[in-house]
Design a protein around this motif. Sequence first.
Motif, PDB file in Angstrom:
ATOM      1  N   UNK A  44       1.804   2.659 -14.807  1.00 35.38           N
ATOM      2  CA  UNK A  44       1.499   1.348 -14.228  1.00 35.38           C
ATOM      3  C   UNK A  44       2.692   0.385 -14.224  1.00 35.38           C
ATOM      4  N   UNK A  45       3.512   0.439 -15.266  1.00 39.96           N
ATOM      5  CA  UNK A  45       4.694  -0.434 -15.324  1.00 39.96           C
ATOM      6  C   UNK A  45       5.619  -0.158 -14.138  1.00 39.96           C
ATOM      7  N   UNK A  46       5.806   1.114 -13.810  1.00 44.00           N
ATOM      8  CA  UNK A  46       6.681   1.472 -12.691  1.00 44.00           C
ATOM      9  C   UNK A  46       6.090   1.013 -11.364  1.00 44.00           C
ATOM     10  N   UNK A  47       4.767   1.097 -11.240  1.00 44.44           N
ATOM     11  CA  UNK A  47       4.103   0.636 -10.013  1.00 44.44           C
ATOM     12  C   UNK A  47       4.283  -0.868  -9.868  1.00 44.44           C
ATOM     13  N   UNK A  48       4.103  -1.608 -10.953  1.00 40.00           N
ATOM     14  CA  UNK A  48       4.281  -3.058 -10.916  1.00 40.00           C
ATOM     15  C   UNK A  48       5.720  -3.407 -10.548  1.00 40.00           C
ATOM     16  N   UNK A  49       6.675  -2.714 -11.141  1.00 40.05           N
ATOM     17  CA  UNK A  49       8.079  -2.968 -10.808  1.00 40.05           C
ATOM     18  C   UNK A  49       8.335  -2.733  -9.324  1.00 40.05           C
ATOM     19  N   UNK A  76       0.836  -1.212   0.000  1.00 42.56           N
ATOM     20  CA  UNK A  76       0.000   0.000   0.000  1.00 42.56           C
ATOM     21  C   UNK A  76       0.864   1.253   0.000  1.00 42.56           C
ATOM     22  N   UNK A  77       1.950   1.223   0.771  1.00 44.12           N
ATOM     23  CA  UNK A  77       2.853   2.372   0.813  1.00 44.12           C
ATOM     24  C   UNK A  77       3.491   2.606  -0.549  1.00 44.12           C
ATOM     25  N   UNK A  78       3.908   1.537  -1.208  1.00 45.18           N
ATOM     26  CA  UNK A  78       4.526   1.665  -2.525  1.00 45.18           C
ATOM     27  C   UNK A  78       3.532   2.252  -3.525  1.00 45.18           C
ATOM     28  N   UNK A  79       2.272   1.830  -3.440  1.00 45.55           N
ATOM     29  CA  UNK A  79       1.264   2.386  -4.340  1.00 45.55           C
ATOM     30  C   UNK A  79       1.041   3.870  -4.061  1.00 45.55           C
ATOM     31  N   UNK A  80       1.005   4.229  -2.788  1.00 43.98           N
ATOM     32  CA  UNK A  80       0.806   5.634  -2.446  1.00 43.98           C
ATOM     33  C   UNK A  80       1.977   6.486  -2.932  1.00 43.98           C
TER      34      UNK A  80
END
Length: 199
Positions: free
Chosen positions: A84-89, A73-77
Motif C-alpha cells: 500500500x505504501x508504494x501505491x500511495x507513493x 486508476x492506471x497507477x492502481x492497476x
Amino acid sequence: MATRTDAPTRREQILKEAARLFAERGFHGVGVDEIGAAVGISGPGLYRHFAGKDAMLAELLVGISGQLLTGAKRRLAEADGAAPEAVLDSLIEGHIDFALDDRPLITLHDRELDRLRDSDRKLVRQFQRQYVELWVGVVRRVYPALAEPPARSAVHSVFGLLNSTPHLGRPGSLPGRDATAELLHRMARGALAAAAAQS
C-alpha cells in the motif's frame, strides 16, 4: 497532457495556449484572435477545432479531471499486488506531475469552473469525487486506524498542498523540478502521517 511524449496535435497546442492565456488574463480577458496567434493560425481558424472559447474551457477542465482519474486508476492497476505504501507513493507522484506540469489548469479551475455549463461542471465534480475516493481507499490501507471522514479531509488537504504550485513563483524561480517534486512528496506523506497520528 503532461504525460504525452509524442508531438502535440494542433488541437492540443490550442488547448495548451488557451489554458496559459486564460490563467494569465482571465477567460474574458482573452480573445480567439490571441489564442490563434499563439499557435500560428487565425482566430476564425480556431473554429475548425472548437465551437468557441466556452468549448475550449470545458474541454480543459473536464479533460484534466478525467485524466487525473484515469491516470490514478492506471497507477492502481499497474501496482496491483504492491505494498500500500508504494501505491500511495505512485498516486502522489502522479498528482505532483500534474501540479508541476499543468500549473495553468490549476489556476483556471480555481477561477473559471463556475463558467462551465451545469452538465460540464457536474461531470468535473463527478470525476473529482471518484478521484478523491480512490485516494481515500489507498490512504486507509496505509493507515488502517484512520477513519473515512478524516482520511477524506486529509486527502483534500494534500490536494490543496500539491495544487499550491501556481503560487510558488515563476517556473524558473523554483529550485528545480526534481527537487520541488521531492519536497512536495515529503510534505504530502508528512501531512497524511500527521492526520493518521491524530486518529
